[in-house]
Design an enzyme around this catalytic site. Structure first.
Site, PDB file in Angstrom:
ATOM      1  N   HIS A  37     -11.419  90.974 -55.285  1.00 39.29           N
ATOM      2  CA  HIS A  37     -10.530  90.902 -54.498  1.00 39.29           C
ATOM      3  C   HIS A  37      -8.490  91.704 -55.104  1.00 39.29           C
ATOM      4  CE1 HIS A  37     -12.556  86.594 -53.979  1.00 39.29           C
ATOM      5  NE2 HIS A  37     -12.678  87.600 -52.651  1.00 39.29           N
ATOM      6  N   GLY A 147     -15.515  93.965 -49.268  1.00 37.13           N
ATOM      7  CA  GLY A 147     -16.224  95.086 -51.001  1.00 37.13           C
ATOM      8  C   GLY A 147     -17.143  94.961 -50.502  1.00 37.13           C
TER       9      GLY A 147
END
Ligand code: PAF
Length: 282
Positions: A37, A147
């Site tokens: 993250h 991601g």
């Protein structure tokens, strides 16, 4: 870094940023933040003038027998990590505000949500696209960062943006791994020490497949078989799917050509982990 819980306040602040001519980057998360993250947050901070990170454990993307009730929460640590990564706003909406009583509207992307995670987690992508669309409306980002570990989710969000003409650019960041190869995931926190060791079978299976492709292997079945062998040697591992597929349609391939996605979902003990890599024959 400001923490904003109110939807209206979030909207007002993002409009103020855009009115002042600054670009706004957005990283949606469910919290329990790790380097994966944070690398997206740093990407946003480097590329945009202002960065908003949301933490919202989205009930709509969890199935009945999944881990919503126990999904890891670590707000104080998350706040510190975001501060160090340079985020400007932590957006923390309440579930009752995102899904007020009487909520009836969902959006779903068809075609590419029936395979892989969409097959084993029915309703998952509908929950993701619904909340992502809502978050985009509230934050109004110029660029949103996702991601590549959730590669199917990334493709689904790109399709949502394209099909609904949303005015946001989707950027992606590579999978971040622990030193021994395990892909970072908030769910790694569920693993016991022995399960943590078993979980290495995902990245090991991917590396073995990549080596086989680099050595000239083209048969997708041979690759699937080899990966299954590696994973099934682990006593805590239970295969959900082993896919060698097209990286955009997620249709299974017979032969690996110039570009293929190898994607895995494996339960280690009770914890479902995913990982993937792109391979290709020259
Ligand atoms: O990838 C996630 O953490 C979630 O699916 C997302 C994009 C924040 C939507 O809830």
């Amino acid at each position: 870094m400001k923490t904003v819980c109110s939807l209206q306040k979030m909207r007002d602040l993002s409009r103020e940023v855009r009115r002042s001519g600054r670009t706004l980057g957005f990283v949606p998360t469910m919290g329990a933040l790790h380097e994966g993250h944070l690398s997206l947050v740093r990407q946003s901070v480097a590329a945009c003038d202002f960065t908003v990170v949301s933490i919202f454990v989205n009930p709509a993307q969890f199935g009945e027998n999944e881990d919503l009730a126990v999904y890891p929460e670590d707000l104080e640590n998350d706040r510190q990590k975001l501060l160090s990564a340079g985020a400007d706003i932590l957006f923390l909406p309440a579930a009752a505000d995102i899904y007020p009583p009487g909520f009836k509207t969902h959006v779903s992307v068809s075609g590419i949500t029936g395979q892989l995670c969409g097959k084993s987690r029915p309703g998952f992508f509908r929950g993701v696209t619904t909340v992502v669309l809502k978050l985009f409306h509230l934050v109004e980002p110029d660029t949103a960062f996702f991601g590549e570990k959730d590669r199917q989710q990334l493709e689904v969000v790109k399709t949502l943006v394209r099909d609904l003409n949303l005015d946001v650019t989707i950027a992606s960041g590579p999978i971040v791994r622990e030193a021994d190869g395990l892909a970072m995931s908030s769910r790694n926190r569920y693993l016991s020490a022995t399960e943590r060791a078993s979980a290495l079978c995902l990245s090991q299976a991917l590396s073995a497949a990549r080596k086989r492709v680099d050595a000239g292997e083209g048969s997708a079945d041979n690759l699937r078989r080899e990966m299954r062998g590696i994973i099934e040697m682990e006593k805590f591992a239970e295969v959900d799917y082993i896919s060698v597929c097209d990286p955009r349609s997620f249709e299974e391939l017979e032969e690996v050509g110039r570009e293929a996605l190898i994607a895995l979902a494996v339960k280690i003990g009770g914890t479902r982990l995913i990982d993937n890599c792109i391979v290709g024959r020259k």
